[in-house]
Design a protein around this motif. Sequence first.
Motif, short mmCIF file in Angstrom:
data_model
loop_
_atom_site.label_atom_id
_atom_site.label_comp_id
_atom_site.label_asym_id
_atom_site.label_seq_id
_atom_site.Cartn_x
_atom_site.Cartn_y
_atom_site.Cartn_z
N LYS A 135 36.47 62.93 29.64
CA LYS A 135 35.55 61.79 29.66
C LYS A 135 36.28 60.45 29.65
O LYS A 135 35.93 59.53 30.38
N LEU A 136 37.28 60.34 28.80
CA LEU A 136 38.02 59.07 28.72
C LEU A 136 38.71 58.74 30.04
O LEU A 136 38.88 57.58 30.39
N GLN A 137 39.10 59.77 30.78
CA GLN A 137 39.76 59.56 32.07
C GLN A 137 38.81 58.94 33.09
O GLN A 137 39.24 58.35 34.07
N ALA A 138 37.50 59.10 32.85
CA ALA A 138 36.51 58.58 33.80
C ALA A 138 36.28 57.08 33.65
O ALA A 138 35.64 56.46 34.50
N ILE A 139 36.78 56.49 32.56
CA ILE A 139 36.68 55.04 32.39
C ILE A 139 37.54 54.37 33.47
O ILE A 139 38.70 54.75 33.67
N SER A 140 36.99 53.39 34.15
CA SER A 140 37.68 52.78 35.29
C SER A 140 37.90 51.28 35.07
O SER A 140 37.28 50.67 34.20
N GLY A 141 38.78 50.70 35.87
CA GLY A 141 39.04 49.27 35.74
C GLY A 141 39.88 48.75 36.89
O GLY A 141 39.99 49.38 37.95
N ILE A 142 40.47 47.59 36.68
CA ILE A 142 41.30 46.94 37.70
C ILE A 142 42.66 46.61 37.09
O ILE A 142 42.75 46.14 35.94
N HIS A 143 43.71 46.87 37.85
CA HIS A 143 45.06 46.47 37.46
C HIS A 143 45.47 45.28 38.33
O HIS A 143 45.28 45.29 39.55
N TYR A 144 46.01 44.27 37.67
CA TYR A 144 46.38 43.00 38.31
C TYR A 144 47.91 42.93 38.31
O TYR A 144 48.54 42.85 37.26
N ASN A 145 48.52 42.99 39.48
CA ASN A 145 49.98 42.98 39.59
C ASN A 145 50.46 41.63 40.09
O ASN A 145 49.88 41.07 41.02
N MET A 146 51.51 41.12 39.46
CA MET A 146 52.04 39.82 39.88
C MET A 146 53.56 39.77 39.77
O MET A 146 54.13 40.22 38.78
N GLU A 147 54.16 39.21 40.82
CA GLU A 147 55.59 38.90 40.81
C GLU A 147 55.75 37.40 40.99
O GLU A 147 55.18 36.82 41.93
N LEU A 148 56.49 36.76 40.11
CA LEU A 148 56.75 35.33 40.26
C LEU A 148 57.52 35.10 41.55
O LEU A 148 58.39 35.89 41.92
N GLY A 149 57.22 34.00 42.24
CA GLY A 149 57.85 33.71 43.52
C GLY A 149 59.36 33.58 43.42
O GLY A 149 59.89 33.08 42.41
N THR A 297 38.22 34.54 38.67
CA THR A 297 38.99 35.30 37.67
C THR A 297 40.44 35.44 38.10
O THR A 297 41.36 35.23 37.29
N LEU A 298 40.66 35.80 39.36
CA LEU A 298 42.03 35.97 39.86
C LEU A 298 42.85 34.69 39.67
O LEU A 298 44.00 34.73 39.23
N ASP A 299 42.25 33.55 39.99
CA ASP A 299 42.98 32.28 39.88
C ASP A 299 43.17 31.86 38.44
O ASP A 299 44.23 31.33 38.06
N THR A 300 42.15 32.08 37.61
CA THR A 300 42.26 31.72 36.20
C THR A 300 43.36 32.54 35.52
O THR A 300 44.15 32.01 34.72
N VAL A 301 43.41 33.83 35.85
CA VAL A 301 44.44 34.70 35.25
C VAL A 301 45.83 34.26 35.69
O VAL A 301 46.78 34.27 34.90
N HIS A 302 45.98 33.87 36.95
CA HIS A 302 47.26 33.38 37.44
C HIS A 302 47.73 32.18 36.60
O HIS A 302 48.88 32.13 36.13
N LEU A 303 46.84 31.22 36.38
CA LEU A 303 47.19 30.05 35.57
C LEU A 303 47.44 30.43 34.12
O LEU A 303 48.32 29.87 33.47
N PHE A 304 46.67 31.39 33.62
CA PHE A 304 46.87 31.88 32.26
C PHE A 304 48.27 32.47 32.10
O PHE A 304 48.97 32.20 31.11
N LEU A 305 48.70 33.25 33.09
CA LEU A 305 50.03 33.87 33.01
C LEU A 305 51.12 32.81 33.06
O LEU A 305 52.14 32.92 32.35
N LEU A 306 50.94 31.78 33.87
CA LEU A 306 51.93 30.69 33.91
C LEU A 306 51.97 29.96 32.57
O LEU A 306 53.05 29.53 32.12
#
Length: 318
Positions: A135-149, A297-306
Amino acid sequence: MTINQLLQKLDTSSPILQATFGLERENLRVTTDGHLAQTAHPSQLGSRNFHPTIQTDFSEQQLELITPISHSTKEARRLLGAISDVAGRSIDQSERLWPLSMPPQLTEEEIAIAHLENDYERHYREDLAEKYGKKLQAISGIHYNMELGKDLVTALFQASSHHSLKDFKNDLYLKLARNFLRFRWILTYLYGAAPLAEAGFYSQDISQPIRSFRNSDYGYVNDENIKVSYASLKQYVTDIENYVQSGELSAEKEFYSAVRFRGQKHNRTYLEQGITYLEFRCFDLNPFDHLGISQETLDTVHLFLLSLLWLDDVENVD
């Protein structure tokens, strides 16, 4: 000079926003009446062993959509949209992609471990099912991958006192990972979207409200005794290897931290070749966005990581 001060030393024309991105989106296939689909992985997609962007995760019913590397969040989301369209057209007409991180009402018997040809991968999933339950394996989500330029990393390196670009980049990502673990609660507060579980999903009573079951102790997480240090790359690698050697982890990839180092097949290779990018794993599917994650969300997370690079490093790492 510490890494804390390097961003402040850069010229105003420095490529501070330069980075590459990749997204991984998990979704369950369900019937139109909301039950877990009992069909095989769509044959129209060909062999999942070689498909570059549409694969299966733990179960036969769990699609994993993987974008190529993109030079902007906008491009990454556009590619995710294109891959999602192909996946939506390829599944049976009576099926849909479930839009929530928490699965619909289901039983362990309905969840079929992915019918993979690779014996190791199939046995690995069987071991996970035995250890954590299906059951726990059925929980789904998104992984956000980033490499600094590359230009950004070079500019930071030139402003530092480091002599090795590889070691500097490792230290940069270590600091980013440490601060991410320190402040990731902010992202769960902003983007947590898994506050409910179907009746019977958990055997125990849960009395308090939960922002995100997926990111809580009730999610698909390692046992609480698994503690991997981010104090140094060598300690990170050694800790994971020790858990695998003791049998507490069946493989290095069973370490389910909210942030993982990526770019090499085996953890020990990071000591020789270095960290390429980071994988951030704490994002619930956004049920109000048809791709599971919005451009904002994608852009906010990018700024959050910086901002995590700008902030002081964690003093007591462990």
